[in-house]
Write a protein that holds these residues in place. Sequence first.
Motif, PDB file in Angstrom:
ATOM      1  N   VAL A 106       8.271  37.766  26.558  1.00  0.00           N
ATOM      2  CA  VAL A 106       7.210  38.296  26.870  1.00  0.00           C
ATOM      3  C   VAL A 106       7.672  39.640  27.543  1.00  0.00           C
ATOM      4  N   CYS A 107       6.794  40.972  26.896  1.00  0.00           N
ATOM      5  CA  CYS A 107       7.227  42.207  27.248  1.00  0.00           C
ATOM      6  C   CYS A 107       6.099  42.922  27.967  1.00  0.00           C
ATOM      7  N   LYS A 108       6.552  43.577  29.016  1.00  0.00           N
ATOM      8  CA  LYS A 108       5.755  44.235  29.856  1.00  0.00           C
ATOM      9  C   LYS A 108       6.184  45.793  30.235  1.00  0.00           C
ATOM     10  N   SER A 109       5.113  46.566  30.301  1.00  0.00           N
ATOM     11  CA  SER A 109       5.564  48.290  30.406  1.00  0.00           C
ATOM     12  C   SER A 109       4.916  48.527  31.954  1.00  0.00           C
ATOM     13  N   LYS A 110       6.074  48.965  32.609  1.00  0.00           N
ATOM     14  CA  LYS A 110       5.529  49.547  33.986  1.00  0.00           C
ATOM     15  C   LYS A 110       6.312  50.813  34.316  1.00  0.00           C
ATOM     16  N   GLY A 111       5.619  51.887  34.644  1.00  0.00           N
ATOM     17  CA  GLY A 111       6.259  53.109  34.966  1.00  0.00           C
ATOM     18  C   GLY A 111       7.040  53.655  33.765  1.00  0.00           C
ATOM     19  N   GLY A 112       6.759  53.635  32.667  1.00  0.00           N
ATOM     20  CA  GLY A 112       7.399  54.124  31.429  1.00  0.00           C
ATOM     21  C   GLY A 112       8.698  53.260  31.067  1.00  0.00           C
ATOM     22  N   GLU A 113       8.954  52.137  31.691  1.00  0.00           N
ATOM     23  CA  GLU A 113       9.837  51.308  31.056  1.00  0.00           C
ATOM     24  C   GLU A 113       9.287  49.874  30.829  1.00  0.00           C
ATOM     25  N   TRP A 114       9.590  49.360  29.712  1.00  0.00           N
ATOM     26  CA  TRP A 114       9.439  48.108  28.903  1.00  0.00           C
ATOM     27  C   TRP A 114      10.610  47.326  29.450  1.00  0.00           C
ATOM     28  N   THR A 115      10.223  46.103  29.924  1.00  0.00           N
ATOM     29  CA  THR A 115      11.084  44.966  30.191  1.00  0.00           C
ATOM     30  C   THR A 115      10.587  43.905  29.293  1.00  0.00           C
ATOM     31  N   ALA A 116      11.630  42.876  29.103  1.00  0.00           N
ATOM     32  CA  ALA A 116      11.173  41.713  28.329  1.00  0.00           C
ATOM     33  C   ALA A 116      12.242  40.384  29.092  1.00  0.00           C
ATOM     34  N   LYS A 117      11.555  39.348  29.226  1.00  0.00           N
ATOM     35  CA  LYS A 117      12.135  38.117  29.705  1.00  0.00           C
ATOM     36  C   LYS A 117      11.679  37.114  28.446  1.00  0.00           C
ATOM     37  N   GLN A 118      12.778  36.271  28.420  1.00  0.00           N
ATOM     38  CA  GLN A 118      12.623  35.192  27.378  1.00  0.00           C
ATOM     39  C   GLN A 118      11.670  34.200  28.018  1.00  0.00           C
ATOM     40  N   HIS A 119      10.711  33.662  27.147  1.00  0.00           N
ATOM     41  CA  HIS A 119       9.940  32.524  27.606  1.00  0.00           C
ATOM     42  C   HIS A 119      10.649  31.217  27.635  1.00  0.00           C
ATOM     43  N   GLU A 120      10.843  30.506  28.752  1.00  0.00           N
ATOM     44  CA  GLU A 120      11.688  29.192  28.810  1.00  0.00           C
ATOM     45  C   GLU A 120      12.991  29.657  28.522  1.00  0.00           C
ATOM     46  N   GLY A 121      13.634  30.594  28.949  1.00  0.00           N
ATOM     47  CA  GLY A 121      15.102  30.875  28.993  1.00  0.00           C
ATOM     48  C   GLY A 121      15.405  32.094  29.870  1.00  0.00           C
ATOM     49  N   ASP A 122      16.655  32.358  29.771  1.00  0.00           N
ATOM     50  CA  ASP A 122      17.221  33.316  30.647  1.00  0.00           C
ATOM     51  C   ASP A 122      17.720  34.676  30.053  1.00  0.00           C
ATOM     52  N   LEU A 123      17.268  34.875  28.834  1.00  0.00           N
ATOM     53  CA  LEU A 123      17.525  36.497  28.171  1.00  0.00           C
ATOM     54  C   LEU A 123      16.593  37.269  28.588  1.00  0.00           C
ATOM     55  N   GLU A 124      17.004  38.364  28.732  1.00  0.00           N
ATOM     56  CA  GLU A 124      16.197  39.583  29.157  1.00  0.00           C
ATOM     57  C   GLU A 124      16.743  40.913  28.624  1.00  0.00           C
ATOM     58  N   ALA A 125      16.164  41.636  28.564  1.00  0.00           N
ATOM     59  CA  ALA A 125      16.497  43.174  28.128  1.00  0.00           C
ATOM     60  C   ALA A 125      15.351  44.170  28.768  1.00  0.00           C
ATOM     61  N   SER A 126      15.567  45.486  28.969  1.00  0.00           N
ATOM     62  CA  SER A 126      14.759  46.633  29.239  1.00  0.00           C
ATOM     63  C   SER A 126      15.124  47.845  28.307  1.00  0.00           C
ATOM     64  N   ALA A 127      14.214  48.747  28.285  1.00  0.00           N
ATOM     65  CA  ALA A 127      14.513  49.973  27.366  1.00  0.00           C
ATOM     66  C   ALA A 127      13.099  50.933  27.705  1.00  0.00           C
ATOM     67  N   SER A 128      13.208  52.191  27.459  1.00  0.00           N
ATOM     68  CA  SER A 128      12.220  53.098  27.404  1.00  0.00           C
ATOM     69  C   SER A 128      11.298  53.039  26.293  1.00  0.00           C
ATOM     70  N   SER A 129      11.304  52.312  25.314  1.00  0.00           N
ATOM     71  CA  SER A 129      10.353  52.317  24.541  1.00  0.00           C
ATOM     72  C   SER A 129      10.646  50.805  23.821  1.00  0.00           C
ATOM     73  N   THR A 130       9.281  50.632  22.949  1.00  0.00           N
ATOM     74  CA  THR A 130       9.313  49.389  22.110  1.00  0.00           C
ATOM     75  C   THR A 130      10.327  49.059  21.366  1.00  0.00           C
ATOM     76  N   TYR A 131      10.665  50.207  20.497  1.00  0.00           N
ATOM     77  CA  TYR A 131      11.544  50.308  19.348  1.00  0.00           C
ATOM     78  C   TYR A 131      12.923  49.942  19.819  1.00  0.00           C
ATOM     79  N   ASP A 132      13.341  50.482  20.997  1.00  0.00           N
ATOM     80  CA  ASP A 132      14.764  50.293  21.646  1.00  0.00           C
ATOM     81  C   ASP A 132      14.594  48.924  22.227  1.00  0.00           C
ATOM     82  N   LEU A 133      13.651  48.387  22.740  1.00  0.00           N
ATOM     83  CA  LEU A 133      13.463  47.183  23.301  1.00  0.00           C
ATOM     84  C   LEU A 133      13.852  46.069  22.226  1.00  0.00           C
ATOM     85  N   GLN A 134      13.244  46.194  21.170  1.00  0.00           N
ATOM     86  CA  GLN A 134      13.135  45.273  20.056  1.00  0.00           C
ATOM     87  C   GLN A 134      14.707  45.148  19.664  1.00  0.00           C
TER      88      GLN A 134
END
Length: 99
Positions: free
Chosen positions: A18-46
């Motif tokens: 599940v990915c969300k953007s706030k303040g120019g930063e994209w964050t992602a958290k795994q649904h039913e898991g512990d993995l996560e990441a963040s980046a300044s663009s959706t491309y870098d996030l992917q």
Amino acid sequence: KSRRRLKKEEEMGVFSFVCKSKGGEWTAKQHEGDLEASASSTYDLQRKLVQTALSADSSGGVQSSFSLVSPTSAVFVVVIGGGGGGGFAAGGGAAAGGG
């Protein structure tokens, strides 16, 4: 043969984020898991999420799908392994179209 194929499909790693953007930063958290990441663009996030998923499961080829749900939220799915390539798709165009 069919049993072997079923076993291979069971070994697929499917990672949903599940990915969300706030303040120019994209964050992602795994649904039913512990993995996560963040980046300044959706491309870098992917890119980061694919690498994150591969660090958890490097059993085969990678397929992914990014679908915007709104301008500030999205769903990203990474599928690793499972044999045959291609064929995995999820539509995001209609959700991003807006009207």
